[in-house]
Design a protein around this motif. Structure first.
Motif, PDB file in Angstrom:
ATOM      1  N   UNK A  34      44.970  51.596  64.176  1.00  0.00           N
ATOM      2  CA  UNK A  34      44.473  51.748  65.536  1.00  0.00           C
ATOM      3  C   UNK A  34      45.593  51.442  66.523  1.00  0.00           C
ATOM      4  N   UNK A  35      45.508  52.025  67.693  1.00  0.00           N
ATOM      5  CA  UNK A  35      46.419  51.688  68.775  1.00  0.00           C
ATOM      6  C   UNK A  35      45.588  51.326  70.003  1.00  0.00           C
ATOM      7  N   UNK A  36      46.092  50.379  70.776  1.00  0.00           N
ATOM      8  CA  UNK A  36      45.443  50.002  72.026  1.00  0.00           C
ATOM      9  C   UNK A  36      45.882  50.960  73.122  1.00  0.00           C
ATOM     10  N   UNK A  37      44.935  51.660  73.709  1.00  0.00           N
ATOM     11  CA  UNK A  37      45.266  52.651  74.724  1.00  0.00           C
ATOM     12  C   UNK A  37      45.479  52.004  76.091  1.00  0.00           C
ATOM     13  N   UNK A  38      46.341  52.602  76.915  1.00  0.00           N
ATOM     14  CA  UNK A  38      46.485  52.107  78.286  1.00  0.00           C
ATOM     15  C   UNK A  38      45.227  52.403  79.088  1.00  0.00           C
ATOM     16  N   UNK A  39      44.960  51.589  80.084  1.00  0.00           N
ATOM     17  CA  UNK A  39      43.802  51.752  80.958  1.00  0.00           C
ATOM     18  C   UNK A  39      44.295  51.994  82.379  1.00  0.00           C
ATOM     19  N   UNK A  40      43.945  53.117  82.935  1.00  0.00           N
ATOM     20  CA  UNK A  40      44.416  53.465  84.272  1.00  0.00           C
ATOM     21  C   UNK A  40      43.827  52.536  85.323  1.00  0.00           C
ATOM     22  N   UNK A  41      44.633  52.231  86.332  1.00  0.00           N
ATOM     23  CA  UNK A  41      44.160  51.468  87.484  1.00  0.00           C
ATOM     24  C   UNK A  41      43.614  52.435  88.534  1.00  0.00           C
TER      25      UNK A  41
ATOM     26  N   UNK B  62      44.799  61.587  69.027  1.00  0.00           N
ATOM     27  CA  UNK B  62      44.862  62.563  67.944  1.00  0.00           C
ATOM     28  C   UNK B  62      45.993  62.122  67.022  1.00  0.00           C
ATOM     29  N   UNK B  63      45.652  61.869  65.765  1.00  0.00           N
ATOM     30  CA  UNK B  63      46.626  61.352  64.812  1.00  0.00           C
ATOM     31  C   UNK B  63      46.804  62.337  63.669  1.00  0.00           C
ATOM     32  N   UNK B  64      48.059  62.697  63.387  1.00  0.00           N
ATOM     33  CA  UNK B  64      48.359  63.479  62.197  1.00  0.00           C
ATOM     34  C   UNK B  64      49.203  62.618  61.263  1.00  0.00           C
ATOM     35  N   UNK B  65      48.673  62.388  60.076  1.00  0.00           N
ATOM     36  CA  UNK B  65      49.332  61.551  59.076  1.00  0.00           C
ATOM     37  C   UNK B  65      49.340  62.323  57.762  1.00  0.00           C
ATOM     38  N   UNK B  66      50.419  63.058  57.508  1.00  0.00           N
ATOM     39  CA  UNK B  66      50.464  63.945  56.356  1.00  0.00           C
ATOM     40  C   UNK B  66      49.468  65.077  56.545  1.00  0.00           C
ATOM     41  N   UNK B  67      48.583  65.277  55.564  1.00  0.00           N
ATOM     42  CA  UNK B  67      47.568  66.323  55.665  1.00  0.00           C
ATOM     43  C   UNK B  67      46.313  65.851  56.377  1.00  0.00           C
ATOM     44  N   UNK B  68      46.297  64.629  56.839  1.00  0.00           N
ATOM     45  CA  UNK B  68      45.095  64.037  57.431  1.00  0.00           C
ATOM     46  C   UNK B  68      45.168  64.079  58.953  1.00  0.00           C
ATOM     47  N   UNK B  69      44.087  64.569  59.568  1.00  0.00           N
ATOM     48  CA  UNK B  69      43.966  64.583  61.013  1.00  0.00           C
ATOM     49  C   UNK B  69      42.818  63.661  61.404  1.00  0.00           C
ATOM     50  N   UNK B  70      43.082  62.741  62.332  1.00  0.00           N
ATOM     51  CA  UNK B  70      42.071  61.795  62.786  1.00  0.00           C
ATOM     52  C   UNK B  70      41.987  61.887  64.306  1.00  0.00           C
ATOM     53  N   UNK B  71      40.773  62.091  64.790  1.00  0.00           N
ATOM     54  CA  UNK B  71      40.517  62.113  66.224  1.00  0.00           C
ATOM     55  C   UNK B  71      39.674  60.900  66.557  1.00  0.00           C
ATOM     56  N   UNK B  72      40.123  60.097  67.516  1.00  0.00           N
ATOM     57  CA  UNK B  72      39.407  58.874  67.846  1.00  0.00           C
ATOM     58  C   UNK B  72      39.125  58.751  69.324  1.00  0.00           C
TER      59      UNK B  72
ATOM     60  N   UNK C 169      57.240  57.973  85.738  1.00  0.00           N
ATOM     61  CA  UNK C 169      58.156  58.601  84.792  1.00  0.00           C
ATOM     62  C   UNK C 169      58.936  57.578  83.974  1.00  0.00           C
ATOM     63  N   UNK C 170      59.175  56.399  84.551  1.00  0.00           N
ATOM     64  CA  UNK C 170      59.993  55.401  83.855  1.00  0.00           C
ATOM     65  C   UNK C 170      59.160  54.391  83.077  1.00  0.00           C
ATOM     66  N   UNK C 171      57.839  54.573  83.024  1.00  0.00           N
ATOM     67  CA  UNK C 171      56.968  53.570  82.410  1.00  0.00           C
ATOM     68  C   UNK C 171      57.036  53.610  80.887  1.00  0.00           C
ATOM     69  N   UNK C 172      57.135  52.443  80.279  1.00  0.00           N
ATOM     70  CA  UNK C 172      57.022  52.334  78.833  1.00  0.00           C
ATOM     71  C   UNK C 172      55.556  52.373  78.431  1.00  0.00           C
ATOM     72  N   UNK C 173      55.326  52.641  77.140  1.00  0.00           N
ATOM     73  CA  UNK C 173      53.956  52.637  76.621  1.00  0.00           C
ATOM     74  C   UNK C 173      53.472  51.198  76.472  1.00  0.00           C
ATOM     75  N   UNK C 174      52.266  50.924  76.975  1.00  0.00           N
ATOM     76  CA  UNK C 174      51.684  49.600  76.844  1.00  0.00           C
ATOM     77  C   UNK C 174      50.170  49.730  76.854  1.00  0.00           C
ATOM     78  N   UNK C 175      49.509  49.158  75.826  1.00  0.00           N
ATOM     79  CA  UNK C 175      48.062  49.170  75.803  1.00  0.00           C
ATOM     80  C   UNK C 175      47.480  48.216  76.827  1.00  0.00           C
ATOM     81  N   UNK C 176      46.230  48.455  77.217  1.00  0.00           N
ATOM     82  CA  UNK C 176      45.566  47.597  78.186  1.00  0.00           C
ATOM     83  C   UNK C 176      45.811  48.054  79.617  1.00  0.00           C
ATOM     84  N   UNK C 177      45.463  47.210  80.596  1.00  0.00           N
ATOM     85  CA  UNK C 177      45.620  47.589  82.009  1.00  0.00           C
ATOM     86  C   UNK C 177      47.046  48.041  82.323  1.00  0.00           C
TER      87      UNK C 177
END
Length: 238
Positions: free
Chosen positions: A29-36, A60-70, A198-206
């Motif tokens: 799992x990954x923690x998704x960012x939350x827009x302000x 949308x996750x592709x891991x080998x032949x496996x596709x996972x949508x969450x 444009x310069x923002x790094x990826x970060x989960x949460x707010x």
């Protein structure tokens, strides 16, 4: 899709990613960012503006032949929208996690959040609905996190790795001109736009000012058009 002009000219160019020799496993799992919440569209060359789609924040996750949508929902979106399994063939990379928006399109091809909720809950079997995925960001490629890269670079790599299809598209967007995009989406029946630094790094949460949801206050001037037609009508380069 965005133009291949340089960022200084207002658009995001594309570039290919470099795959490693050995691919580490993707996280479960990954923690998704939350827009302000922002106040209104604005112009700023530090931001990438795109429509805010009426759907569910998803990965949308592709891991080998496996596709996972969450999504944030408990149900498996691929059970509700089996046609989205074909998106695996549109991802030209492996060990990938893509952030985006899951939509349900009604019989006229228009995004319908009510229909999406019903379909994910298993209550829309007798209603016509097709799934669609709008790809915006990519926090993992070749099994490796891209979190330290700025959004503009993650976007380049996403554009190189994801091909448009009938059920999945790279989001359209423009750098700097949020007010113009706000007027365009209001005329097409949408109610907000997204603004990502444009310069923002990826970060989960707010996400703070790295990602804003900006409401559009202009009154609707036209009927909402079908999804793919709407994308083509936006004032954005290919």
């Amino acid at each position: 899709m965005v133009s291949r002009r340089s960022p200084a000219q207002g658009q995001l160019p594309l570039s290919l990613s470099v795959a490693g020799e050995e691919r580490p496993p993707l996280p479960a799992r990954v923690s998704l960012p939350l827009a302000a919440d922002g106040h209104a569209p604005f112009d700023d060359e530090a931001y990438f503006f795109e429509p805010w789609w009426p759907g569910a924040h998803a990965t949308l996750k592709r891991d080998g032949d496996r596709l996972v949508l969450g999504t944030e929902h408990l149900s498996d979106p691929l059970l509700a929208f089996p046609e989205l399994a074909q998106l695996a063939a549109r991802i030209r990379a492996d060990g990938v996690i893509i952030e985006g928006t899951l939509l349900a399109l009604d019989a006229d091809g228009r995004p319908d959040p009510r229909l999406l909720r019903r379909r994910l809950g298993g209550d829309a079997d007798n209603e016509i609905a097709e799934g669609a995925f709008v790809a915006t960001d990519m926090p993992y490629l070749d099994g490796r996190p891209l979190s330290r890269l700025p959004f503009v670079e993650r976007r380049r790599r996403l554009a190189a790795a994801f091909d448009d299809s009938d059920h999945g598209v790279l989001s359209r967007g423009i750098v700097g001109e949020g007010r113009m995009l706000g007027r365009a989406v209001a005329a097409l029946g949408l109610t907000a736009i997204s603004a990502r630094r444009l310069d923002a790094r990826w970060k989960g949460g707010p996400a703070g000012d790295a990602w804003l949801r900006l409401p559009v206050v202009e009154p609707r001037t036209a009927e909402t058009t079908p999804f793919l037609v709407l994308l083509e009508r936006l004032p954005l380069g290919d």
